[in-house]
Motif scaffolding. Structure first.
Motif, PDB file in Angstrom:
ATOM      1  N   ASN A   1      -0.118   3.924 -12.407  1.00 10.37           N
ATOM      2  CA  ASN A   1      -0.323   5.003 -11.442  1.00 10.37           C
ATOM      3  C   ASN A   1      -0.153   6.371 -12.095  1.00 10.37           C
ATOM      4  OD1 ASN A   1      -0.909   3.347  -9.292  1.00 10.37           O
ATOM      5  ND2 ASN A   1       1.124   3.400  -8.406  1.00 10.37           N
TER       6      ASN A   1
ATOM      7  N   HIS B   1      -1.959   1.605  -3.321  1.00  7.10           N
ATOM      8  CA  HIS B   1      -3.171   0.800  -3.488  1.00  7.10           C
ATOM      9  C   HIS B   1      -3.220  -0.243  -2.381  1.00  7.10           C
ATOM     10  CE1 HIS B   1      -3.758   2.569  -7.404  1.00  7.10           C
ATOM     11  NE2 HIS B   1      -2.619   2.086  -7.849  1.00  7.10           N
TER      12      HIS B   1
ATOM     13  N   MET C   1      -9.433  -4.541  -4.343  1.00  2.00           N
ATOM     14  CA  MET C   1      -8.383  -3.531  -4.256  1.00  2.00           C
ATOM     15  C   MET C   1      -8.979  -2.134  -4.115  1.00  2.00           C
ATOM     16  SD  MET C   1      -5.244  -2.722  -6.899  1.00  2.00           S
ATOM     17  CE  MET C   1      -6.321  -2.193  -8.210  1.00  2.00           C
ATOM     18  N   GLN C   2      -8.356  -1.320  -3.265  1.00  4.55           N
ATOM     19  CA  GLN C   2      -8.761   0.061  -3.064  1.00  4.55           C
ATOM     20  C   GLN C   2      -7.569   0.979  -3.298  1.00  4.55           C
ATOM     21  OE1 GLN C   2     -11.915   1.017  -2.469  1.00  4.55           O
ATOM     22  NE2 GLN C   2     -12.575  -1.142  -2.441  1.00  4.55           N
ATOM     23  N   SER C   3      -7.844   2.153  -3.843  1.00  6.70           N
ATOM     24  CA  SER C   3      -6.784   3.121  -4.108  1.00  6.70           C
ATOM     25  C   SER C   3      -6.902   4.285  -3.140  1.00  6.70           C
ATOM     26  CB  SER C   3      -6.876   3.636  -5.553  1.00  6.70           C
ATOM     27  OG  SER C   3      -5.921   4.650  -5.781  1.00  6.70           O
TER      28      SER C   3
ATOM     29  N   LEU D   1     -10.805   4.507  -9.693  1.00  9.68           N
ATOM     30  CA  LEU D   1     -10.612   3.054  -9.702  1.00  9.68           C
ATOM     31  C   LEU D   1     -11.946   2.330  -9.793  1.00  9.68           C
ATOM     32  CD1 LEU D   1      -8.853   0.532  -9.488  1.00  9.68           C
ATOM     33  CD2 LEU D   1      -8.904   0.786  -7.000  1.00  9.68           C
TER      34      LEU D   1
ATOM     35  N   ASP E   1       0.832  -1.200   0.000  1.00  9.23           N
ATOM     36  CA  ASP E   1       0.000   0.000   0.000  1.00  9.23           C
ATOM     37  C   ASP E   1       0.867   1.251   0.000  1.00  9.23           C
ATOM     38  OD1 ASP E   1      -1.991   1.866   0.257  1.00  9.23           O
ATOM     39  OD2 ASP E   1      -2.703   1.193   2.208  1.00  9.23           O
TER      40      ASP E   1
ATOM     41  N   TRP F   1      -4.141  -3.721  -1.932  1.00 11.17           N
ATOM     42  CA  TRP F   1      -4.355  -4.779  -2.915  1.00 11.17           C
ATOM     43  C   TRP F   1      -5.476  -5.723  -2.520  1.00 11.17           C
ATOM     44  CZ3 TRP F   1      -1.950  -4.281  -7.497  1.00 11.17           C
ATOM     45  CH2 TRP F   1      -0.937  -3.334  -7.540  1.00 11.17           C
TER      46      TRP F   1
ATOM     47  N   LYS G   1      -9.718   6.742  -5.603  1.00 10.39           N
ATOM     48  CA  LYS G   1     -10.777   5.805  -5.215  1.00 10.39           C
ATOM     49  C   LYS G   1     -11.914   5.775  -6.228  1.00 10.39           C
ATOM     50  CE  LYS G   1     -13.686   4.419  -1.359  1.00 10.39           C
ATOM     51  NZ  LYS G   1     -14.071   4.699   0.048  1.00 10.39           N
TER      52      LYS G   1
END
Length: 277
Positions: free
Chosen positions: A169, A92, A257-259, A266, A87, A94, A263
């Motif tokens: 990215n 991110h 997965m979160q950014s 994504l 992260d 994962w 956010k």
């Protein structure tokens, strides 16, 4: 445990872990999904986890309760640390257990930790003795050659994967920048239109030359802003298509997965990827 044995077990369990993840995804989604961080058929976190457990907890193999508790704690630490580091490196998360009870930062949760504990006990008691005996049948020289090829392949894969993620990215950063520029242009266009409207509704029998000149200038400015907006929209569409193409494997491999920085973007990419199954 020697370095040779550790590397051998790392690749064996990393590949077996990848097979497990792929089988689970295939049963759930009815299609093949590469569920690894790398492009190749290996999940390094499984290799690291099992090698660590077998190396440090083998003395507890006959003490079921202690083996289970120690395995659960050790694997939870490995999963949490791996998730945290990834992260921070790539911005991110994962995998995300935020919706699960008793989670810590979304990196680990109680339910999966308990499952990992059961899996580790099974590996130590049942699977690893078989794997160890099979590895003893492998000629040492052949094993060295196989490991050399695997290490080189994984190093190249890691380099390509990291470069791809960094490139993705940058695309996400560029998309957010273009979106911000479009919002700014929209605001400027709105102000220009508002000024024209206000000039138009002023009660005068005859517009003076200065006001006419201002209106012409605003028309030219509005035309220029519209051209800039169209160019930015084209740039945004191009970047969006590239980011969807380049991020498709990552989004499919890590469905939760979160950014931290992108956010909403994504989520839109994830929706587009799922639409294009």
């Amino acid at each position: 445990m020697t370095l040779y044995e550790m590397l051998l077990y790392f690749f064996i369990y990393g590949i077996l872990g990848w097979c497990t993840e792929v089988a689970f995804a295939a049963a759930k989604e009815r299609r093949f999904v590469n569920r690894g961080f790398l492009n190749g058929p290996i999940c390094p976190i499984y290799g690291v986890g099992v090698v660590t457990v077998t190396a440090f907890l083998d003395p507890l193999r006959d003490q079921w309760v202690l083996l289970y508790l120690a395995s659960t704690i050790l694997v939870t630490l490995i999963e949490g640390l791996t998730g945290f580091v990834l992260d921070r490196l790539f911005h991110h998360k994962w995998w995300d257990y935020t919706g699960m009870p008793f989670n810590i930062g979304g990196y680990v949760c109680l339910v999966f930790s308990l499952v990992w504990g059961v899996a580790c006990v099974t590996i130590v008691k049942v699977v690893h003795p078989v794997v160890r005996d099979l590895c003893l049948l492998l000629p040492h020289v052949l094993g060295i050659l196989i490991l050399t090829g695997c290490v080189c392949a994984m190093a190249a894969d890691l380099l390509v994967t990291v470069n791809s993620i960094l490139k993705w990215n940058r695309q996400l950063d560029a998309l957010d920048k273009v979106a911000a520029d479009l919002r700014e242009l929209s605001g400027r266009m709105g102000e220009n239109i508002y000024e024209n409207v206000m000039d138009g509704i002023e009660i005068h029998e005859k517009l003076d030359a200065a006001r006419e000149e201002r209106k012409e200038e605003r028309k030219e400015q509005l035309t220029e802003l519209r051209l800039q907006a169209e160019e930015l929209r084209g740039r945004y569409r191009e970047l969006a298509e590239r980011s969807i193409r380049d991020g498709r494997r990552i989004v499919r491999a890590f469905p939760t997965m979160q950014s931290r920085r992108h956010k909403e973007l994504l989520e839109r990419i994830r929706a587009r990827v799922h639409e294009g199954k």
